[in-house]
Enzyme design. Structure first.
Site, PDB file in Angstrom:
ATOM      1  N   GLY A  11       0.842  -1.203   0.000  1.00  0.00           N
ATOM      2  CA  GLY A  11       0.000   0.000   0.000  1.00  0.00           C
ATOM      3  C   GLY A  11       0.869   1.241   0.000  1.00  0.00           C
ATOM      4  N   ARG A  73       0.725  -4.836  -4.870  1.00  0.00           N
ATOM      5  CA  ARG A  73       0.891  -5.889  -3.863  1.00  0.00           C
ATOM      6  C   ARG A  73       1.221  -7.174  -4.620  1.00  0.00           C
ATOM      7  NH1 ARG A  73      -0.723  -4.096   1.113  1.00  0.00           N
ATOM      8  NH2 ARG A  73      -2.336  -2.495   1.194  1.00  0.00           N
ATOM      9  N   ASP A 104       5.552  -5.119   5.891  1.00  0.00           N
ATOM     10  CA  ASP A 104       5.998  -6.482   6.207  1.00  0.00           C
ATOM     11  C   ASP A 104       6.007  -7.409   4.982  1.00  0.00           C
ATOM     12  OD1 ASP A 104       3.256  -6.320   6.155  1.00  0.00           O
ATOM     13  OD2 ASP A 104       2.922  -7.564   7.918  1.00  0.00           O
ATOM     14  N   THR A 126       4.604   2.092   6.458  1.00  0.00           N
ATOM     15  CA  THR A 126       3.191   1.727   6.560  1.00  0.00           C
ATOM     16  C   THR A 126       2.491   2.789   7.402  1.00  0.00           C
ATOM     17  OG1 THR A 126       1.569   0.276   7.614  1.00  0.00           O
ATOM     18  CG2 THR A 126       3.796   0.090   8.428  1.00  0.00           C
ATOM     19  N   ILE A 127       1.290   3.168   6.970  1.00  0.00           N
ATOM     20  CA  ILE A 127       0.553   4.104   7.818  1.00  0.00           C
ATOM     21  C   ILE A 127       0.139   3.412   9.111  1.00  0.00           C
ATOM     22  CG2 ILE A 127      -0.319   5.501   5.903  1.00  0.00           C
ATOM     23  CD1 ILE A 127      -3.114   4.233   6.484  1.00  0.00           C
ATOM     24  N   ASP A 128       0.083   2.077   9.090  1.00  0.00           N
ATOM     25  CA  ASP A 128      -0.401   1.349  10.277  1.00  0.00           C
ATOM     26  C   ASP A 128       0.586   1.383  11.450  1.00  0.00           C
ATOM     27  OD1 ASP A 128      -2.530   0.734   8.688  1.00  0.00           O
ATOM     28  OD2 ASP A 128      -2.226  -1.433   8.680  1.00  0.00           O
ATOM     29  N   ASP A 130       2.839  -0.677  12.245  1.00  0.00           N
ATOM     30  CA  ASP A 130       2.862  -1.955  12.959  1.00  0.00           C
ATOM     31  C   ASP A 130       4.096  -2.800  12.643  1.00  0.00           C
ATOM     32  OD1 ASP A 130       2.202  -2.557  10.367  1.00  0.00           O
ATOM     33  OD2 ASP A 130       0.471  -3.807  10.828  1.00  0.00           O
ATOM     34  N   ARG A 163     -26.099  13.165  17.804  1.00  0.00           N
ATOM     35  CA  ARG A 163     -25.875  11.820  17.261  1.00  0.00           C
ATOM     36  C   ARG A 163     -24.619  11.172  17.832  1.00  0.00           C
ATOM     37  NH1 ARG A 163     -26.933  13.488  10.961  1.00  0.00           N
ATOM     38  NH2 ARG A 163     -29.144  12.972  10.920  1.00  0.00           N
ATOM     39  N   MET A 170      -8.043   3.214   9.384  1.00  0.00           N
ATOM     40  CA  MET A 170      -7.289   2.027   8.977  1.00  0.00           C
ATOM     41  C   MET A 170      -6.541   1.438  10.175  1.00  0.00           C
ATOM     42  SD  MET A 170      -5.980   2.523   5.086  1.00  0.00           S
ATOM     43  CE  MET A 170      -7.094   2.147   3.745  1.00  0.00           C
ATOM     44  N   GLY A 171      -6.023   0.253   9.981  1.00  0.00           N
ATOM     45  CA  GLY A 171      -5.323  -0.466  11.053  1.00  0.00           C
ATOM     46  C   GLY A 171      -5.779  -1.907  11.005  1.00  0.00           C
ATOM     47  N   ARG A 172      -5.041  -2.688  10.223  1.00  0.00           N
ATOM     48  CA  ARG A 172      -5.435  -4.079   9.995  1.00  0.00           C
ATOM     49  C   ARG A 172      -5.203  -4.947  11.238  1.00  0.00           C
ATOM     50  NH1 ARG A 172      -5.417  -6.829   5.290  1.00  0.00           N
ATOM     51  NH2 ARG A 172      -4.186  -5.313   4.143  1.00  0.00           N
ATOM     52  N   GLU A 224     -10.307  -0.543  11.489  1.00  0.00           N
ATOM     53  CA  GLU A 224     -10.962  -1.481  10.560  1.00  0.00           C
ATOM     54  C   GLU A 224     -10.773  -2.936  10.978  1.00  0.00           C
ATOM     55  OE1 GLU A 224      -8.977  -1.150   6.759  1.00  0.00           O
ATOM     56  OE2 GLU A 224      -7.027  -1.541   7.671  1.00  0.00           O
ATOM     57  N   HIS A 274      -9.108   5.241   2.259  1.00  0.00           N
ATOM     58  CA  HIS A 274      -7.841   5.610   1.623  1.00  0.00           C
ATOM     59  C   HIS A 274      -7.534   7.096   1.681  1.00  0.00           C
ATOM     60  CE1 HIS A 274      -8.537   1.537   0.258  1.00  0.00           C
ATOM     61  NE2 HIS A 274      -7.235   1.469   0.057  1.00  0.00           N
ATOM     62  N   GLN A 276      -6.825   8.440   4.228  1.00  0.00           N
ATOM     63  CA  GLN A 276      -5.703   8.451   5.183  1.00  0.00           C
ATOM     64  C   GLN A 276      -4.355   8.180   4.516  1.00  0.00           C
ATOM     65  OE1 GLN A 276      -7.301   6.115   8.923  1.00  0.00           O
ATOM     66  NE2 GLN A 276      -8.440   5.594   7.088  1.00  0.00           N
ATOM     67  N   ARG A 277      -4.395   7.599   3.321  1.00  0.00           N
ATOM     68  CA  ARG A 277      -3.135   7.273   2.647  1.00  0.00           C
ATOM     69  C   ARG A 277      -2.772   8.280   1.564  1.00  0.00           C
ATOM     70  NH1 ARG A 277      -3.564   1.203   1.796  1.00  0.00           N
ATOM     71  NH2 ARG A 277      -3.129   1.699  -0.359  1.00  0.00           N
TER      72      ARG A 277
HETATM   73  O1  F6P Z   1      -1.358  -1.942   5.300  1.00  0.00           O
HETATM   74  C1  F6P Z   1      -1.761  -0.639   5.209  1.00  0.00           C
HETATM   75  C2  F6P Z   1      -3.226  -0.560   4.873  1.00  0.00           C
HETATM   76  O2  F6P Z   1      -3.514   0.793   4.702  1.00  0.00           O
HETATM   77  C3  F6P Z   1      -4.161  -1.231   5.881  1.00  0.00           C
HETATM   78  O3  F6P Z   1      -4.453  -0.421   6.976  1.00  0.00           O
HETATM   79  C4  F6P Z   1      -5.362  -1.540   5.042  1.00  0.00           C
HETATM   80  O4  F6P Z   1      -6.076  -2.636   5.548  1.00  0.00           O
HETATM   81  C5  F6P Z   1      -4.761  -1.863   3.723  1.00  0.00           C
HETATM   82  O5  F6P Z   1      -3.526  -1.195   3.648  1.00  0.00           O
HETATM   83  C6  F6P Z   1      -5.633  -1.475   2.559  1.00  0.00           C
HETATM   84  O6  F6P Z   1      -5.024  -1.902   1.399  1.00  0.00           O
HETATM   85  P1  F6P Z   1      -5.518  -1.630  -0.085  1.00  0.00           P
HETATM   86  O7  F6P Z   1      -4.933  -0.324  -0.507  1.00  0.00           O
HETATM   87  O8  F6P Z   1      -4.976  -2.763  -0.856  1.00  0.00           O
HETATM   88  O9  F6P Z   1      -7.007  -1.555  -0.050  1.00  0.00           O
END
Ligand code: F6P
Length: 344
Positions: A11, A73, A104, A126-128, A130, A163, A170-172, A224, A274, A276-277
């Site tokens: 990603g 990927r 990773d 990685t934005i995550d 991790d 509300r 994000m955050g797998r 997520e 996305h 966030q990316r």
């Molecule tokens: O690994 C980074 C990440 O942004 C995860 O948080 C998310 O689940 C995944 O990539 C989304 O990937 P894609 O761009 O393939 O939808």
């Protein structure tokens, strides 16, 4: 002088271009290397699709999001004779050292190639946030900033309409973005993959807040990859990528319905996805990316291979790829305990 190969895999994330720029700037000016960038991650290496990177074509990219090389990927080890094809492309192009920039999965391929004898120096992204071995990966601070600004905006509309708004970030496998943005944005509940949640607890926090503070709105931030403690399916995961990861997203919609049903408070869901990316990296990520790029080309030039650049405290260090990839870096329980102080 050597010929260096560069690629961005997995990603995308804000800060990739600063790394590319730094590798090229120092690689050419200090070491006199030639630098080739493979297009679309490992796919470009498999197909020997690369361009020469120069001072000119990497100028003006520091502030730009995404990656000028493109990404994919691609799991080399899921392709017939993948490793042999990669080694043959690298030989054909005369690459001496490869610098893969990725998370990773991308660095896992680098680690296997390194074990097979090909010199590689990884750069973690990685934005995550991790990845083990490094305190931070670039891209993370930008994602946190974007999510925090979104939570700020959700506050005003949630308050106007009385509300509960569930904001999915994000955050797998790890809840770093949820926890940082949740603390920064003043979330009333934060749900992360590391702590399977009980929907009754979530509703209890919200009801308690409304009853004791007179507030008529709440914000729930959910990663997520968060899961329910009772084992119920928490997110839509219908397809997997070539590394076997499920495509996540959508848990906020389930929570929205459950919270409204159980508390009686009108609820809405927002999935940041996305956003966030995308876009420009914040200053922190530009600096970290530049520091990683410089450290990577220094290591490649010094003949230090099988390593990854890492931030430890305030210093940039090198850690063994194997060590970094042994397990994901999960959320620090102390950080989550701090976040909990502000729940409900
Ligand atoms: O690994 C980074 C990440 O942004 C995860 O948080 C998310 O689940 C995944 O990539 C989304 O990937 P894609 O761009 O393939 O939808």
């Amino acid at each position: 002088m050597s010929r260096i190969g560069l690629l961005t895999g997995g990603g995308d994330c804000p800060g990739l271009n600063p790394v590319i720029r730094a590798v090229v700037r120092k690689g050419i000016n200090t070491y006199g290397h030639e630098i080739f960038g493979f297009r679309k991650g490992w796919k470009g290496v498999l197909e020997n699709d690369a361009i020469e990177l120069t001072l000119e074509n990497t100028s003006g990219i520091l502030h730009r999001g995404g990656t000028i090389l493109g990404t994919s990927r691609t799991n080399v080890y899921k392709v017939d004779d993948g490793e042999a094809k990669v080694l043959s492309s690298l030989k054909e192009r005369g690459i001496d050292v490869l610098i893969p920039i990725g998370g990773d999965d991308t660095l896992g391929v680098a680690s296997k190639l390194s074990a097979a004898g090909f010199p590689a120096v990884g750069v973690p992204k990685t934005i995550d946030n991790d990845l083990n071995g490094t305190d931070f990966t670039f891209g993370f601070q930008t994602a946190v900033q974007i999510a925090t600004e979104a939570i700020d905006r959700l506050h005003s509309t949630a308050a106007s309409h009385d509300r509960v708004i569930v904001c999915e970030v994000m955050g797998r496998d790890a809840g770093w973005i949820a926890c940082y943005s949740g603390i920064a944005g003043g979330a009333d509940v934060i749900l992360v993959p590391e702590r399977p949640f009980d929907i009754e607890d979530v509703c209890r926090h919200i009801t308690h807040r409304h009853e004791t503070t007179g507030k008529t709105f709440s914000i729930v931030v959910v990663a997520e990859g968060a899961t329910r403690g009772d084992g119920g399916a928490a997110t839509a995961a219908d397809t997997v990528d070539s590394f076997g990861h499920a495509r996540l997203g959508g848990i906020a919609f389930e929570l929205e319905k459950e919270i409204e049903k159980r508390t009686g408070f009108e609820s809405r869901a927002t999935v940041l996805g996305h956003i966030q990316r995308g876009g420009s990296p914040v200053a922190y990520d530009r600096v970290l990316g530049s520091r990683f790029g410089v450290a990577a080309i220094d290591a490649a030039s010094a003949g230090t291979y099988g390593v990854m650049t890492a931030l430890r405290g305030t210093k940039i260090e090198l850690v063994a790829l194997d060590e970094a990839l042994s397990e994901p870096k999960l959320l620090d329980p102390e950080l989550y305990a701090t976040a909990e102080v502000f729940f409900g």
